[in-house]
Scaffold this active site. Structure first.
Site, mmCIF file in Angstrom:
data_model
loop_
_atom_site.group_PDB
_atom_site.id
_atom_site.type_symbol
_atom_site.label_atom_id
_atom_site.label_comp_id
_atom_site.label_asym_id
_atom_site.label_seq_id
_atom_site.Cartn_x
_atom_site.Cartn_y
_atom_site.Cartn_z
ATOM 1 N N MET A 90 -0.705 -1.744 0.409
ATOM 2 C CA MET A 90 -2.406 -2.114 0.984
ATOM 3 C C MET A 90 -2.735 -3.522 0.814
ATOM 4 S SD MET A 90 -5.931 -1.058 -0.997
ATOM 5 C CE MET A 90 -5.868 -2.290 -2.118
ATOM 6 N N HIS A 92 5.724 -4.697 -5.547
ATOM 7 C CA HIS A 92 4.581 -4.855 -6.564
ATOM 8 C C HIS A 92 4.681 -3.909 -7.668
ATOM 9 C CE1 HIS A 92 2.106 -6.590 -2.884
ATOM 10 N NE2 HIS A 92 3.076 -7.550 -3.535
ATOM 11 N N ASP A 95 -0.399 -9.015 1.453
ATOM 12 C CA ASP A 95 0.258 -9.717 1.089
ATOM 13 C C ASP A 95 1.777 -9.766 1.765
ATOM 14 O OD1 ASP A 95 1.805 -11.564 -0.827
ATOM 15 O OD2 ASP A 95 2.490 -9.901 -2.210
ATOM 16 N N SER A 100 4.773 -2.775 -1.210
ATOM 17 C CA SER A 100 3.686 -2.201 -2.189
ATOM 18 C C SER A 100 3.686 -0.851 -2.651
ATOM 19 C CB SER A 100 2.406 -3.051 -1.942
ATOM 20 O OG SER A 100 1.455 -2.797 -3.179
ATOM 21 N N THR A 101 2.260 -0.410 -2.145
ATOM 22 C CA THR A 101 2.243 1.187 -2.555
ATOM 23 C C THR A 101 3.109 2.066 -1.624
ATOM 24 O OG1 THR A 101 0.044 0.603 -2.856
ATOM 25 C CG2 THR A 101 0.355 2.815 -2.708
#
Length: 339
Positions: free
Chosen positions: A301, A208, A304, A182-183
């Site tokens: 973050m 993501h 998931d 993700s991030t």
């Protein structure tokens, strides 16, 4: 101990977009929009008065475009930046430049004129800002990426491993690699894919990212990786030398028919607050690849992928998580370690 309120600056040439962004972000009590700017030049003046924790930045603006401003921020006084772009093919391609320049998140602009606003988009915008606030950004210097000659992955079909038949069901010894991020994952994936040999096992990835942006990002990864990288389509087969990136706005699952791995791309609700969801992919990997799988949960973050990674471990697969020192946000890998 009281949590710190996240201070946000919204930079966009549209007054309506600025209002919608402010309204959406401030539905969360832990976010406060402290300033707004019509373009980067006005934003620079406001930055002299107060420094935000996060900047949301439009791509196309008068006087100075968002990418140029992003590069200036990251080279002088790094602040976490969330790039906000319309869902167009040209803008999606531009976001690749934003990733290279140091944007920590890419989000789609709010769809104006939609009464009640789309719940999924609100969640994604708020989560992106919260993740950016936790990220560790630093001054950036472009690093050259070595590009190896690319082999045609179709020619590698003949290299698949020997097959065994057990309990009337065809099984395979071919390995599968699964990655969730993700991030900060866009940069981490660039680093990993640039070093993956062309003969690597089939690779499935969830990053993501909004729809259309994943198409451009997959194209960028394909340019720098010895593997053949592309955005996944429903039914795509997975074999050595191929890396499939889940399309934004869709879930991707690994499936198997006899000895052949393939992916299923489908719509559905948010899972672990995301679509695509790493948990959805990892759980399917645990079910259909099991001991033949290697999975890695990377920077981001939330949680998931943590449960899915645990299921892969329990099914006999090898599991890894990115270390805290190299994560932009040590969230998802940390949750996996807890489990």
């Amino acid at each position: 101990m009281k949590s710190k309120v996240i201070k946000v600056m919204v930079v966009d040439d549209s007054a309506l977009v600025r209002k919608v962004m402010k309204d959406v972000l401030e539905t969360d009590p832990m976010i406060k929009v402290i300033s707004q700017a019509v373009d980067p030049l006005f934003a620079m003046k406001k930055l002299q008065q107060e420094t935000p924790d996060v900047i949301t930045l439009d791509v196309e603006m008068p006087r100075m475009d968002g990418i140029t401003f992003l590069k200036k921020i990251m080279s002088e006084n790094p602040i976490p930046v969330v790039m906000c772009s319309s869902l167009t093919t040209s803008n999606a391609q531009t976001t690749v430049n934003a990733i290279k320049a140091g944007a920590v998140e890419i989000i789609a602009k709010p769809k104006l004129g939609v009464k009640g606003f789309i719940e999924e988009s609100s969640i994604q915008i708020i989560d992106a800002v919260k993740a950016a606030a936790l990220s560790r950004v630093k001054k950036r210097k472009a690093q050259p990426i070595k590009i190896e000659p690319k082999k045609n992955a179709d020619s590698m079909l003949a290299r698949t491993s020997a097959k065994n038949i057990s309990r009337a069901m065809v099984e395979t010894t071919d390995k599968i690699i699964a990655i969730g991020a993700s991030t900060g994952g866009t940069q981490a994936l660039r680093d990993v894919l640039a070093d993956m040999p062309a003969t690597s096992p089939g690779l499935v990835i969830v990053q993501h990212m909004p729809e259309k942006f994943t198409t451009a990002f997959a194209g960028h990864l394909n340019e720098i990786s010895p593997m053949e990288v592309r955005e996944a389509n429903n039914g795509d087969k997975l074999y050595p030398g191929i890396a499939l990136l889940a399309p934004g706005g869709k879930h991707m699952l690994l499936k198997r028919s006899g000895a052949t791995y393939y992916v299923e791309v489908r719509d559905g609700p948010l899972v672990s607050r995301h679509k695509p969801s790493v948990d959805v992919l990892f759980r399917s990997v645990a079910r259909y690849a099991g001991t033949n799988s290697v999975a890695c949960l990377m920077t981001g973050m939330g949680d998931d992928g943590a449960e899915g990674l645990k299921e892969i471990r329990e099914s006999g697969g090898r599991t890894l998580a990115q270390d805290e020192a190299t994560c932009v946000v040590y969230g998802m890998p940390k949750e996996a370690w807890k489990r």
